[in-house]
Scaffold this active site. Structure first.
Site, PDB file in Angstrom:
ATOM      1  N   ASN A   9      30.462  30.814  48.777  1.00 51.03           N
ATOM      2  CA  ASN A   9      31.774  30.768  48.119  1.00 51.03           C
ATOM      3  C   ASN A   9      32.043  32.126  47.454  1.00 51.03           C
ATOM      4  O   ASN A   9      31.423  32.481  46.450  1.00 51.03           O
ATOM      5  CB  ASN A   9      31.766  29.625  47.085  1.00 51.03           C
ATOM      6  CG  ASN A   9      33.094  29.464  46.372  1.00 51.03           C
ATOM      7  OD1 ASN A   9      33.801  30.431  46.124  1.00 51.03           O
ATOM      8  ND2 ASN A   9      33.419  28.232  46.024  1.00 51.03           N
ATOM      9  N   ASP A  69      26.163  24.963  40.934  1.00 48.20           N
ATOM     10  CA  ASP A  69      26.865  23.762  41.367  1.00 48.20           C
ATOM     11  C   ASP A  69      27.832  23.378  40.265  1.00 48.20           C
ATOM     12  O   ASP A  69      27.476  23.384  39.079  1.00 48.20           O
ATOM     13  CB  ASP A  69      25.927  22.605  41.693  1.00 48.20           C
ATOM     14  CG  ASP A  69      26.671  21.568  42.535  1.00 48.20           C
ATOM     15  OD1 ASP A  69      27.065  21.908  43.666  1.00 48.20           O
ATOM     16  OD2 ASP A  69      26.877  20.427  42.073  1.00 48.20           O
ATOM     17  N   SER A  70      29.054  23.106  40.660  1.00 48.85           N
ATOM     18  CA  SER A  70      30.087  22.907  39.652  1.00 48.85           C
ATOM     19  C   SER A  70      31.142  21.949  40.160  1.00 48.85           C
ATOM     20  O   SER A  70      31.185  21.619  41.338  1.00 48.85           O
ATOM     21  CB  SER A  70      30.715  24.261  39.308  1.00 48.85           C
ATOM     22  OG  SER A  70      31.009  24.973  40.491  1.00 48.85           O
ATOM     23  N   TYR A 152      40.699  24.194  41.589  1.00 52.76           N
ATOM     24  CA  TYR A 152      41.618  23.416  40.758  1.00 52.76           C
ATOM     25  C   TYR A 152      42.221  24.243  39.607  1.00 52.76           C
ATOM     26  O   TYR A 152      42.909  23.687  38.751  1.00 52.76           O
ATOM     27  CB  TYR A 152      40.878  22.197  40.178  1.00 52.76           C
ATOM     28  CG  TYR A 152      40.316  21.268  41.240  1.00 52.76           C
ATOM     29  CD1 TYR A 152      41.084  20.237  41.762  1.00 52.76           C
ATOM     30  CD2 TYR A 152      39.020  21.431  41.733  1.00 52.76           C
ATOM     31  CE1 TYR A 152      40.575  19.380  42.736  1.00 52.76           C
ATOM     32  CE2 TYR A 152      38.507  20.591  42.712  1.00 52.76           C
ATOM     33  CZ  TYR A 152      39.285  19.576  43.208  1.00 52.76           C
ATOM     34  OH  TYR A 152      38.778  18.737  44.177  1.00 52.76           O
ATOM     35  N   ARG A 179      31.347  28.132  34.109  1.00 52.83           N
ATOM     36  CA  ARG A 179      30.421  29.058  34.789  1.00 52.83           C
ATOM     37  C   ARG A 179      30.011  30.185  33.846  1.00 52.83           C
ATOM     38  O   ARG A 179      28.840  30.564  33.793  1.00 52.83           O
ATOM     39  CB  ARG A 179      31.101  29.614  36.054  1.00 52.83           C
ATOM     40  CG  ARG A 179      30.180  30.422  36.958  1.00 52.83           C
ATOM     41  CD  ARG A 179      30.791  30.604  38.349  1.00 52.83           C
ATOM     42  NE  ARG A 179      30.979  29.330  39.005  1.00 52.83           N
ATOM     43  CZ  ARG A 179      32.178  28.730  39.128  1.00 52.83           C
ATOM     44  NH1 ARG A 179      33.273  29.311  38.696  1.00 52.83           N
ATOM     45  NH2 ARG A 179      32.263  27.548  39.689  1.00 52.83           N
TER      46      ARG A 179
END
Ligand code: IMP
Length: 195
Positions: A9, A69-70, A152, A179
Site C-alpha cells: 500500500n 494493520d489498520s 476513508y 498510524r
C-alpha cells in the site's frame, strides 16, 4: 538503519516514511527490496494481522521489518468494518465504493462516532518482535470532504483537527492519526529495546 516495510500500500509506505525517515530510518517498500508477496490477513485483530504480515516478510530478509494493520471502527456498527476495512465493499473495490457502502449503512443514523485503529509490528533481524498501537477518534460525515489522504479519509472528521483527514495536510494528519501515534509508540519501544 534500514527497515523493510511489509506492505504493498503506497499510501501507508508514504506515511511510515514521513514519520520514520526524519528519525533516521531508511524505510524501503517490500517491492523495492525484491519481495513480491501478498499475505492473507486471517487474523481477527489488528495486532494479529500486523504480525502475520511482518513475519511473512521477515522470513525473506535479514533486515528489520515493519508492518501496519489498520482500519476504521464505527461504534454503531459494533466496530465494523474494523479488520475488514480494506475488503469491506468486496475484494478490489475502490475507495469511493467503500465510502458509498459506509454512507449507505449509516443512512439516517444520528450517532456517527468512529475511530481509526492501527497496530505497527516490528521484527528485528535477531527475531525479536515488538508491537505498538494507536487510535484517533472522530465521526463519519454524511458526505466526503477534501482531496488528500486515502481510504476513508474524506468522510472521517477528526475531533482534534476539526476537519476531515482528507482536508488536512500530511503533517496535520500524521500529528494525530492512528498510524502516527502507533509509529511514535513504536519508536519509544525501539529506543527502550536498544538501551
Ligand atoms: P489493511 O491494513 O491492509 O487491512 O487495510 C486497512 C484499510 O483501512 C485501508 O485499505 C483503508 O481502507 C483503511 N485505512 C487504514 N488507515 C487509513 C487511513 O489512515 N485513512 C483512511 N483509511 C484508512
Amino acid at each position: 538503519m534500514k527497515i523493510i516495510a511489509a506492505t504493498n500500500n503506497a499510501n501507508k509506505v508514504r506515511e511510515i516514511c514521513e514519520i520514520f525517515t526524519p528519525l533516521g530510518f531508511d524505510v524501503v517498500p517490500q517491492a523495492s527490496a525484491g519481495i513480491e508477496i501478498e499475505v492473507e490477513e486471517t487474523g481477527d485483530t489488528f495486532k494479529k494481522n500486523a504480525l502475520i504480515k511482518a513475519r511473512a516478510v521477515a522470513m525473506l530478509t535479514d533486515d528489520y521489518v515493519i508492518a501496519d494493520d489498520s482500519g476504521l471502527c464505527v461504534e454503531v456498527l459494533g466496530g465494523r468494518p474494523g479488520v475488514m476495512s480494506a475488503r469491506y465493499a468486496g475484494e478490489g473495490a475502490t475507495d469511493k465504493e467503500k465510502i458509498n457502502k459506509l454512507l449507505g449503512e449509516l443512512d439516517g443514523v444520528e450517532d456517527r462516532s468512529a475511530k481509526f485503529c492501527c497496530c505497527i509490528a516490528m521484527i528485528f533481524p535477531d527475531g525479536r518482535e515488538l508491537t505498538a498501537e494507536g487510535e484517533v477518534k472522530g465521526r463519519i460525515l454524511k458526505e466526503p470532504r477534501g482531496e488528500n489522504g486515502f481510504g476513508y479519509d474524506p468522510v472521517f472528521f477528526s475531533d482534534e483537527l476539526s476537519k476531515t483527514f482528507a482536508e488536512a495536510t500530511n503533517e496535520e494528519k500524521n500529528s494525530v492519526s492512528h498510524r502516527g501515534r502507533a509509529l511514535a509508540a513504536m519508536y519509544e519501544r525501539m529506543k527502550n529495546e536498544n538501551k
